[in-house]
Every structure is written in C-alpha cells, then in structure tokens.
Design an enzyme around this catalytic site. Structure first.
Site, PDB file in Angstrom:
ATOM      1  N   GLU A 102      21.582 -13.794 -32.554  1.00 13.98           N
ATOM      2  CA  GLU A 102      20.813 -12.701 -32.061  1.00 13.98           C
ATOM      3  C   GLU A 102      20.680 -12.708 -30.395  1.00 13.98           C
ATOM      4  O   GLU A 102      20.702 -11.516 -29.687  1.00 13.98           O
ATOM      5  CB  GLU A 102      19.341 -12.324 -32.683  1.00 13.98           C
ATOM      6  CG  GLU A 102      18.635 -11.111 -32.010  1.00 13.98           C
ATOM      7  CD  GLU A 102      19.262  -9.784 -32.283  1.00 13.98           C
ATOM      8  OE1 GLU A 102      18.920  -9.030 -31.601  1.00 13.98           O
ATOM      9  OE2 GLU A 102      19.974  -9.619 -33.344  1.00 13.98           O
TER      10      GLU A 102
ATOM     11  N   HIS B  50      23.300 -13.423 -28.132  1.00 12.35           N
ATOM     12  CA  HIS B  50      24.442 -13.213 -27.907  1.00 12.35           C
ATOM     13  C   HIS B  50      24.602 -11.450 -28.015  1.00 12.35           C
ATOM     14  O   HIS B  50      24.752 -10.819 -27.409  1.00 12.35           O
ATOM     15  CB  HIS B  50      25.505 -13.579 -28.866  1.00 12.35           C
ATOM     16  CG  HIS B  50      25.767 -15.139 -28.630  1.00 12.35           C
ATOM     17  ND1 HIS B  50      25.419 -16.100 -29.565  1.00 12.35           N
ATOM     18  CD2 HIS B  50      26.344 -16.011 -27.761  1.00 12.35           C
ATOM     19  CE1 HIS B  50      25.832 -17.325 -29.275  1.00 12.35           C
ATOM     20  NE2 HIS B  50      26.453 -17.212 -27.934  1.00 12.35           N
TER      21      HIS B  50
END
Length: 279
Positions: free
Chosen positions: A32, A34
């Site tokens: 999450e 990224h």
C-alpha cells in the site's frame, strides 16, 4: 497499461506521452505504501510510469539480493488497477551492460546512518535513480518518507546535477497498528510483527517528549533506546536525531528534526522515522 523491459521501448513510450509524467521507481513486491505514491502521482500528473527493478548495485555482498521478495505478475495487476500508464521492468543486463563503469557519489549526506552500515549502498541508489530519470524523463518523481536518508540523497542528487525533476516526498504509510509498511515486512513472523511495533512506539514517545519541551538530542535518543531495550532480542544499528536535509546529527531540537532508527528484529532489519518540529 503498457509493459516494457528495454530502454529503447521505454523512451518510445515516453516520447508518445503528452503533458506531465509522474514516476514511481520501485523494486517491486508492491504494498500500500507504493500504491499511495502511484495515487499521488495520478493526482498531480497527466500520466504515471512505474519501474520495477531490484537494483543489484545497492546491495552489498552479505545482503539479501537473491532473497529479496518478488511477485511481478501480482505487481503488474495492482499497477494496472491503479491506472498506471506504463511499467518499465528491465533486467540487470539492460541497466548495467558489459563494460558499465560509472557510479555517483553524493557526498556527506550518504555517509552516516545507512551509509555507514551499508557501504556503497547510496552510490548504487544514486546511480540507478539517475539512469532511470534519464530513461523515463519524468516531470515529478515520488518517494516515500520511510526511506528518509534515500530521500535526502535524491534531493541532493537532483540539485547538484541540475536534473529537471520535481522530487515529491510522501508520508509513511503504516498498518492499522502503526508498523511502517515495507516489502521486507514479509520476512517477519506474526510474533516479530507485533514486537516490531516498539519502533513506532519509541518514536511516538520521543515526539511527545519534544512537544512537552525537551530539546536535548541525547536525552531523546536515550528515551528511544530505553523503550527498544524492552525487547532483549532487538539489535539496534543506530538511533539518530538529525537535520532532515544534511543528516548532520543535532545537539538540540531547535527547529525541524528527523528522528530515525534502524533495528534488526529477528533476521529482518527495519527502518522507521518521524519528522518533528519544535512547538
């Protein structure tokens, strides 16, 4: 979403795009954190490119290059769902062809902390990021605050080499209990994930102490060390109270400070940090 693995194809796609391009360089095994960078890039730019490349030059011989987690098909599915325009997935030979001999040294900002523990790491980071910027030619590049020293290195790199990229640093993304998201969290057992929450707890207590008026950096480090010592199996590499841009250690928190730490939990080395300002 287009997927390319050669520099020539990446440049063709870039040439075909109009407007601003946001870029999120990654080593894959996306989480999450990224994806939050991708969403920020979509908000601010007309198109978004992501690279997936486990960069060998930022790993030392005793580090986990071969063990580093990989899940390319899952990553590509997540990026397609997130609305990415194209993904660059080169292999090592494409980025470092035979005879490659150039490296970049960004100076003092790369020497302490991670630079001291992992010699050559930031030269590898700076070199590959420069190559990726030259290949992708983004308008903006998005990085996560969790890797705070990397952010400082890249800001220095872009400034010193006059690279026409706007570097955007985004907040740390944490799980519901406060653990900073990292691809290396996949190495942790359930028990180790629970124990690792002490990292964020220690930083939070330091922030509270500063908000209450504490200014002495050594006192803050001692507080953090005491909390981390609750787990006798932790191995602390460093606790730092430093200027967020130069990474120079501070004697006193008189303005903005980066409080960062690196701790080995089991066999997994974790980083965390907070940015604080004097109230």
């Amino acid at each position: 979403m287009q997927i390319v693995s050669t520099i020539a194809d990446a440049r063709k796609i870039r040439a075909s795009l109009n407007g601003t391009l946001g870029f999120v360089p990654t080593m894959g095994f996306l989480h999450e954190g990224h994806l939050s960078l991708v969403r920020r890039a979509r908000e601010e730019c007309d198109a978004v490119a992501v690279s997936i490349f486990v960069n060998p030059t930022q790993f030392s011989p005793n580090e986990d290059l071969n063990r580093y987690p990989r899940a390319l098909e899952r990553d590509l599915s997540l990026l397609k769902e997130a609305g990415v325009s194209f993904v660059f997935t080169p292999d090592a030979g494409e980025i470092y062809p035979p005879g490659f001999a150039t490296s970049i040294d960004v100076g003092d900002v790369a020497k302490p902390l991670e630079g001291a523990v992992r010699p050559g790491h930031f030269s590898g980071v700076a070199t590959v990021v420069t190559k990726l910027f030259n290949i992708i030619q983004p308008t903006k590049a998005f990085f996560g605050q969790k890797d705070a020293q990397q952010c400082a290195v890249i800001r220095r790199l872009v400034t010193d080499l006059n690279i026409p990229v706007d570097v955007v640093i985004c907040d740390i993304v944490r799980n519901e209990k406060g653990l900073a998201l990292s691809s290396r969290n996949s190495y942790l057992t359930d028990s180790e994930q629970e124990r690792a929450l002490l990292l964020h707890e220690s930083l939070g207590k330091a922030q509270e102490r500063i908000a209450s008026g504490e200014r002495n950096a050594e006192t803050i480090k001692t507080l953090i060390a005491a909390i981390l010592s609750k787990d006798p199996d932790f191995s602390v590499d460093y606790i730092s109270v430093a200027d967020p841009y130069s990474l120079t250690e501070l004697d006193s928190v008189d303005d903005e400070a980066l409080i960062s730490l690196a701790v080995k939990v089991g066999n997994t080395r974790l980083l965390d940090n907070i940015l604080v300002r004097k109230k």
